[in-house]
Design an enzyme around this catalytic site. Sequence first.
Site, PDB file in Angstrom:
ATOM      1  N   ASP A   1       0.871  -1.182   0.000  1.00 44.58           N
ATOM      2  CA  ASP A   1       0.000   0.000   0.000  1.00 44.58           C
ATOM      3  C   ASP A   1       0.899   1.220   0.000  1.00 44.58           C
ATOM      4  O   ASP A   1       0.959   1.971   0.968  1.00 44.58           O
ATOM      5  CB  ASP A   1      -0.928  -0.017   1.220  1.00 44.58           C
ATOM      6  CG  ASP A   1      -1.845   1.198   1.240  1.00 44.58           C
ATOM      7  OD1 ASP A   1      -1.922   1.917   0.215  1.00 44.58           O
ATOM      8  OD2 ASP A   1      -2.470   1.456   2.279  1.00 44.58           O
ATOM      9  N   ILE A   2       1.633   1.386  -1.101  1.00 40.12           N
ATOM     10  CA  ILE A   2       2.645   2.439  -1.181  1.00 40.12           C
ATOM     11  C   ILE A   2       1.987   3.748  -1.605  1.00 40.12           C
ATOM     12  O   ILE A   2       1.357   3.822  -2.663  1.00 40.12           O
ATOM     13  CB  ILE A   2       3.762   2.040  -2.185  1.00 40.12           C
ATOM     14  CG1 ILE A   2       4.324   0.645  -1.835  1.00 40.12           C
ATOM     15  CG2 ILE A   2       4.857   3.109  -2.207  1.00 40.12           C
ATOM     16  CD1 ILE A   2       4.859   0.493  -0.418  1.00 40.12           C
ATOM     17  N   GLU A   3       2.108   4.757  -0.760  1.00 41.32           N
ATOM     18  CA  GLU A   3       1.457   6.039  -1.051  1.00 41.32           C
ATOM     19  C   GLU A   3       2.447   7.196  -0.943  1.00 41.32           C
ATOM     20  O   GLU A   3       2.051   8.358  -0.806  1.00 41.32           O
ATOM     21  CB  GLU A   3       0.258   6.248  -0.113  1.00 41.32           C
ATOM     22  CG  GLU A   3      -0.720   5.087  -0.178  1.00 41.32           C
ATOM     23  CD  GLU A   3      -2.036   5.330   0.553  1.00 41.32           C
ATOM     24  OE1 GLU A   3      -2.334   6.472   0.914  1.00 41.32           O
ATOM     25  OE2 GLU A   3      -2.772   4.348   0.749  1.00 41.32           O
ATOM     26  N   GLY A   4       3.748   6.881  -0.954  1.00 39.27           N
ATOM     27  CA  GLY A   4       4.757   7.926  -0.879  1.00 39.27           C
ATOM     28  C   GLY A   4       6.121   7.337  -1.218  1.00 39.27           C
ATOM     29  O   GLY A   4       6.257   6.131  -1.411  1.00 39.27           O
TER      30      GLY A   4
END
Length: 413
Positions: free
Chosen positions: A167-170
């Site tokens: 859940d990569i958001e940065g």
Amino acid sequence: MTWSVRMDQLVLSLIILFRIAFVLGFDENRNDNLAVYWGQNSNGDQQTLSYYCQDDVYNVIPLAFLYVFFGTGGEPMMSFADTCNEGNGTFPGTALSNCTFLASDIEYCQGKGKIITLSLGGADSSVGFTNESQAEDFADTVWNSFLGGDSDVRPFGKAVLDGIDLDIEGGLPTYYNKFVDKLRTYTDKADKTYYITAAPQCPFPDAYVGPAINQSRFDAIYVQFYNNYCGLNYPEQFDFSLWDTWARTQSPNPDVKIYIGAPGSATAAGQGYVSPEVLIQYALVAQTNYSTFGGVMLWDASDAYSNDRYDKKIKDALAEFGQDVDNGSSSTGTGGTGGTGTGQECFQDAFVTEGRNLIERDGMSDLYTKEQGTLHLLTSIIHHSFKRLSAKISGKDYVKAFRKYSLYRRSEL
Ligand SMILES: *[C@@H]1O[C@H](CO)[C@@H](O)[C@H](O)[C@H]1NC(C)=O
Ligand SMILES: *[C@@H]1O[C@H](CO)[C@@H](O)[C@H](O)[C@H]1NC(C)=O
Ligand SMILES: *[C@@H]1O[C@H](CO)[C@@H](O)[C@H](O)[C@H]1NC(C)=O
Ligand SMILES: *[C@@H]1O[C@H](CO)[C@@H](O)[C@H](O)[C@H]1NC(C)=O
Ligand SMILES: *[C@@H]1O[C@H](CO)[C@@H](O)[C@H](O)[C@H]1NC(C)=O
């Protein structure tokens, strides 16, 4: 009206049949899985992990989150809100939480056929790789500390998780494919089945995991249809077909499953929450229309459970019509459809058109609120006819029958 009565009986008996066939655990080939994140206590009343495993509602639970890749001593960092964080003890020379006490909860859930994975990233994180060897070394760490490998640093003790979620958001989007490929070199050789998933935002392609899911083998993609123009709250722009097309034509794993990701309550996300009835409509249309559909993902357990069991409402609707989907053809059917073919496609088009007309033009949503279950009953006819009777009645006859049935239901109200 003899016809309607007979149709009612048919639907009822088929519903009973389907309930018996309902598989309780996780099955990657089915299209009625429910994946629910646990750990961040989004609603403020998070219960223990095992609490959410007591019934058969959840099939997949990604633990959220491992949120720092390289912390003190080069080891990662994890936080599961009040349940387990750095305050509960860390491994010497690191800031990695010791969550060994969660091992029994994890094993309890796994014993009920659920899979428990570790989600990497989250909205508040420090993640990413600057080169290939760093990504591959991190795959070693993850394999040894959380999956089937060996290490002195096992934050969940002897519990062996079932896989990894991104859940990569940065951070940088680079080298996640190298991370996944290295992890696959271990999981491919293992006796146990491991799952690798990702949770991109709905704008396609995703800025962070877009390259990785297009280059490496993923088992499932939990698309976050919220906090964006393409969310569930914007039906005109909601576009499952983009993800379906990607899954069928570009994904390195042609059997990859796409889940509709949704907020579990009105406060679970900035925007995108829809009522259970609306999410059920989205999910059932996708379940019927797309062979790549794997189920629904919810953020998060505390939200969905406390929201009048939003989670259970969604799971029940999914399970009622769920199927074992193998490359788009039903394998639980009692014969009938017998292979692909344009007949089935035409039939499906007829259903979708008619269903959409009834729901939008003829005000079926309104009808549903007047009489709980009407939409369900109608949709069940659609599903059962489509999946089981398509060999016996033609698309045209079916649409006629569908119309007749809906008129009958409405005259009854
Ligand atoms: C972990 O720490 C929290 C405080 O952040 C505390 O409430 C909880 O009881 C601790 N859990 C264990 C197992 O010690
Ligand atoms: C981690 O916690 C467990 C108890 O939950 C304890 O037995 C173990 O020694 C701890 N490990 C470290 C490295 O502190
Ligand atoms: C990869 O990046 C890490 C962290 O920045 C660095 O320590 C290492 O030397 C780099 N390795 C290569 C081969 O560039
Ligand atoms: C995915 O990869 C294929 C080549 O394998 C490429 O043609 C396509 O443009 C890529 N799609 C995305 C969304 O990156
Ligand atoms: C069903 O799938 C087809 C092909 O992707 C798409 O064009 C159509 O809009 C879908 N129907 C619904 C109701 O989503």
